[in-house]
Design a protein around this motif. Sequence first.
Motif, mmCIF file in Angstrom:
data_model
loop_
_atom_site.group_PDB
_atom_site.id
_atom_site.type_symbol
_atom_site.label_atom_id
_atom_site.label_comp_id
_atom_site.label_asym_id
_atom_site.label_seq_id
_atom_site.Cartn_x
_atom_site.Cartn_y
_atom_site.Cartn_z
ATOM 1 N N MET A 9 -27.026 -111.866 23.946
ATOM 2 C CA MET A 9 -28.096 -113.165 23.739
ATOM 3 C C MET A 9 -29.259 -112.988 24.291
ATOM 4 N N ILE A 10 -29.513 -112.411 25.304
ATOM 5 C CA ILE A 10 -30.942 -112.270 25.944
ATOM 6 C C ILE A 10 -31.655 -111.155 24.967
ATOM 7 N N LEU A 11 -31.134 -110.079 24.513
ATOM 8 C CA LEU A 11 -31.798 -109.201 23.543
ATOM 9 C C LEU A 11 -32.168 -110.225 22.296
ATOM 10 N N SER A 12 -30.890 -110.723 21.826
ATOM 11 C CA SER A 12 -31.253 -111.362 20.412
ATOM 12 C C SER A 12 -32.365 -112.239 20.530
ATOM 13 N N SER A 13 -32.278 -113.046 21.624
ATOM 14 C CA SER A 13 -33.511 -114.177 21.673
ATOM 15 C C SER A 13 -34.811 -113.461 21.843
ATOM 16 N N SER A 14 -34.860 -112.277 22.593
ATOM 17 C CA SER A 14 -36.441 -111.734 22.876
ATOM 18 C C SER A 14 -36.704 -110.928 21.362
ATOM 19 N N LEU A 15 -35.887 -110.870 20.602
ATOM 20 C CA LEU A 15 -36.143 -109.978 19.175
ATOM 21 C C LEU A 15 -36.489 -111.518 18.075
ATOM 22 N N ALA A 16 -36.532 -112.567 18.477
ATOM 23 C CA ALA A 16 -36.716 -113.771 17.545
ATOM 24 C C ALA A 16 -38.209 -113.698 16.913
ATOM 25 N N LEU A 17 -38.509 -113.760 15.703
ATOM 26 C CA LEU A 17 -39.867 -113.962 15.484
ATOM 27 C C LEU A 17 -40.494 -115.113 15.751
ATOM 28 N N ALA A 18 -41.839 -115.209 15.735
ATOM 29 C CA ALA A 18 -42.410 -116.674 15.617
ATOM 30 C C ALA A 18 -42.258 -117.168 14.257
ATOM 31 N N ASP A 19 -42.295 -118.430 14.254
ATOM 32 C CA ASP A 19 -42.268 -119.279 12.946
ATOM 33 C C ASP A 19 -43.654 -119.861 12.913
ATOM 34 N N PHE A 20 -44.281 -119.635 12.066
ATOM 35 C CA PHE A 20 -45.570 -120.030 11.879
ATOM 36 C C PHE A 20 -45.786 -121.338 10.940
ATOM 37 N N SER A 21 -44.546 -121.636 10.435
ATOM 38 C CA SER A 21 -44.384 -122.661 9.162
ATOM 39 C C SER A 21 -45.092 -124.074 9.396
ATOM 40 N N GLY A 22 -45.743 -124.627 8.655
ATOM 41 C CA GLY A 22 -46.108 -125.987 8.806
ATOM 42 C C GLY A 22 -47.670 -126.098 8.018
ATOM 43 N N LYS A 23 -47.868 -127.425 8.277
ATOM 44 C CA LYS A 23 -49.212 -127.563 7.597
ATOM 45 C C LYS A 23 -50.070 -128.068 9.012
ATOM 46 N N HIS A 24 -51.045 -127.057 9.041
ATOM 47 C CA HIS A 24 -51.990 -127.184 10.317
ATOM 48 C C HIS A 24 -53.264 -127.420 10.020
ATOM 49 N N GLN A 25 -53.621 -128.224 10.836
ATOM 50 C CA GLN A 25 -55.163 -128.898 10.690
ATOM 51 C C GLN A 25 -55.873 -128.778 12.068
ATOM 52 N N GLY A 26 -57.102 -128.524 11.853
ATOM 53 C CA GLY A 26 -57.907 -128.146 13.065
ATOM 54 C C GLY A 26 -59.409 -128.003 13.081
ATOM 55 N N SER A 27 -59.942 -127.249 14.074
ATOM 56 C CA SER A 27 -61.531 -127.018 13.727
ATOM 57 C C SER A 27 -61.870 -125.627 14.179
ATOM 58 N N GLY A 28 -63.009 -125.174 13.769
ATOM 59 C CA GLY A 28 -63.338 -123.833 14.427
ATOM 60 C C GLY A 28 -64.637 -123.401 14.234
#
Length: 145
Positions: A9-28
């Motif tokens: 469980m520790i190994l599999s949770s550390s291997l989880a990939l980021a999920d960048f999904s979504g509608k993102h708004q911001g500034s830059g």
Amino acid sequence: MKKVLAIFMILSSSLALADFSGKHQGSGRQYDSDGLNIECSEASITITQSSDKIELGALIFQCGENIGIWEPLEFSIQGTNLFLEGKKVGDISHDTLNVKISDLKTGESEIIYLSTDSKGVLNLSRMWNDPSNRSWLTFEASFKE
């Protein structure tokens, strides 16, 4: 048996990939190697991600009086590797995405970096070089979903 399950469980949770999904708004900010440095009051991007692909939708931003659009890109995900048209161009981890795309014919290249922080802020840096005048154009933004 409990120890083996706990380790798995520790190994599999550390291997989880980021999920960048979504509608993102911001500034830059947009800047280049020739001295351009403009605040961007608005920026938006929609990211769609599944277990085997990630699509960075069109990045739309307003910097000063100018509105810019960077075309969408879709990458396939194999393990932690990212592929564009069958060529490995980067990687994804539990909190980052790194991509470098190069065109050997034109000499152009693009670098994309995404990361998330502990507060759920998505940070994006997208750089493109123009080999004809050896300049770099960079766009950086922070987004909240």
